[in-house]
Write an enzyme that holds these catalytic residues in place. Structure first.
Site, short mmCIF file in Angstrom:
data_model
loop_
_atom_site.label_atom_id
_atom_site.label_comp_id
_atom_site.label_asym_id
_atom_site.label_seq_id
_atom_site.Cartn_x
_atom_site.Cartn_y
_atom_site.Cartn_z
N GLY A 1 0.82 -1.21 0.00
CA GLY A 1 0.00 0.00 0.00
C GLY A 1 0.85 1.26 0.00
NE ARG B 1 -1.24 -5.28 -0.63
CZ ARG B 1 -1.73 -4.05 -0.49
NH1 ARG B 1 -2.29 -3.47 -1.53
NH2 ARG B 1 -1.65 -3.42 0.65
CG ASP C 1 3.44 -7.09 7.39
OD1 ASP C 1 2.98 -6.72 6.29
OD2 ASP C 1 2.71 -7.45 8.34
CB THR D 1 2.59 0.73 6.31
OG1 THR D 1 1.23 0.47 6.67
CG2 THR D 1 3.47 0.44 7.52
CG ASP E 1 -1.95 -0.12 8.07
OD1 ASP E 1 -2.84 0.72 7.85
OD2 ASP E 1 -1.72 -1.09 7.32
CG ASP F 1 1.06 -2.72 10.36
OD1 ASP F 1 1.96 -2.08 9.81
OD2 ASP F 1 0.30 -3.50 9.74
NE ARG G 1 -1.80 -5.08 7.50
CZ ARG G 1 -0.66 -5.60 7.12
NH1 ARG G 1 -0.58 -6.23 5.95
NH2 ARG G 1 0.43 -5.49 7.85
#
Length: 319
Positions: A11, A72, A103, A125, A127, A129, A171
């Site tokens: 993303g 992707r 990741d 990202t 996120d 995360d 996410r």
């Protein structure tokens, strides 16, 4: 090391262009040729590779998205796909690769490192995360986009005396929900890392209503469930007029904040330094405002968690 490559994968995130710029110019500063690989690992397989110059990254630091595009690539998860990528690296005599992404992108970087091509991962990202770094590139910009949206929604929530449920991205991580909820004074924040405390949410809404509160804001992280479904549950349990807003991909766009531009510049340049030093298979990050690096496999094996102090504070301040 004479030639390195750079790609963005997964993303997109605001600040990726600033990271690309840092990689290109830091490399050229050290008299290393740098090659941009378009469309992530798919572009690596297809050979969509071009040499970049100082001017190639002019006027992009303020732009969202990624100049190198992103995609992707399921094929790269296979041995055959990885071998195709390696053949392209050999063809262009690229000796090291910098991968900007999350990741999933880092797993590809790890596979290439294991096959003899040193890679460095740069966490990009919204996120936030990725373990091993306090912040990822794009998180601060997405957070400010959310806050701006909530400010506007609160205006209409106040005018119509309604409860609003706002679904944010992230996410499987609740950082965007938690930070935006705390920054905007949301009455409740629902994150995937914690059990659904629906009864507590309803009790807080009723308590506010009883003391004369006319509107409320509830933030739901997408990993914790659908904002639409949560809104219906709230309305059924309280009889309060409820609306839902799903912010969607507006959170991934826009000009990066100063914080993201500086972070991306530092991480991109540091990644080049590590390749020059002979490092491989690691991810760069920032902890306590200091640049750090960790083994990618170690990072991928760790589980992300939200800041529990912030989570408790959000509850204490939303009484």
């Amino acid at each position: 090391m004479k030639k390195i490559g750079v790609l963005t994968s997964g993303g997109d995130a605001p600040g990726m262009n600033a990271a690309i710029r840092a990689v290109v110019r830091k490399s050229i500063y050290h008299e290393i040729e740098v090659y941009g690989i378009k469309h992530g690992f798919q572009g690596l397989i297809d050979g969509s590779i071009e040499k970049m110059e100082v001017g190639s990254v002019g006027d992009i630091i303020q732009r969202g998205g990624t100049k190198l595009y992103s995609a992707r690539c399921e094929e790269f998860k296979t041995e055959e796909g990885q071998q195709k990528g390696i053949e392209q690296l050999r063809k262009h005599e690229i000796e090291g690769l910098i991968v900007i992404g999350g990741d999933g992108s880092f797993m590809g970087a790890k596979k290439l490192t294991e096959k003899g091509y040193p890679c460095i991962g740069v966490p990009g990202t919204i996120d936030n995360d990725i373990p091993g770094t306090d912040f990822t590139i794009g998180f601060d910009t997405a957070l400010n986009t959310i806050i701006d949206a909530i400010d506007k929604i609160r205006d209409t929530a106040t005018s119509h005396e309604r409860t609003y449920v706002i679904e944010v991205m992230g996410r499987n991580a609740g950082d965007l929900a938690l930070w935006s909820g705390l920054a905007d004074g949301a009455e409740s924040v629902i994150v995937p890392e914690m059990d659904d405390e629906f009864a507590e949410v309803i009790e807080r809404l009723k308590r506010g209503h009883d003391r004369g509160k006319k509107h409320s804001i509830i933030i739901v992280a997408e990993g914790a469930g659908s904002g639409v479904d949560f809104s219906k549950r709230v309305e059924q349990a309280t009889d309060l007029e409820t609306r839902v807003t799903v912010l969607g991909h507006t959170q991934r766009g826009g000009s990066p904040t100063a914080s993201d531009r500086v972070l991306a510049s530092r991480l991109g340049a540091y990644a080049v330094d590590l390749l020059i030093e002979g490092k491989a298979g690691c991810m760069v990050g920032i902890e306590n405002n200091q640049l750090v690096n960790h083994d990618i496999l170690e990072v991928l094996n760790r589980k992300h968690s939200v800041d529990m102090d912030l989570y408790r504070l959000s509850k204490e301040l939303s009484i």
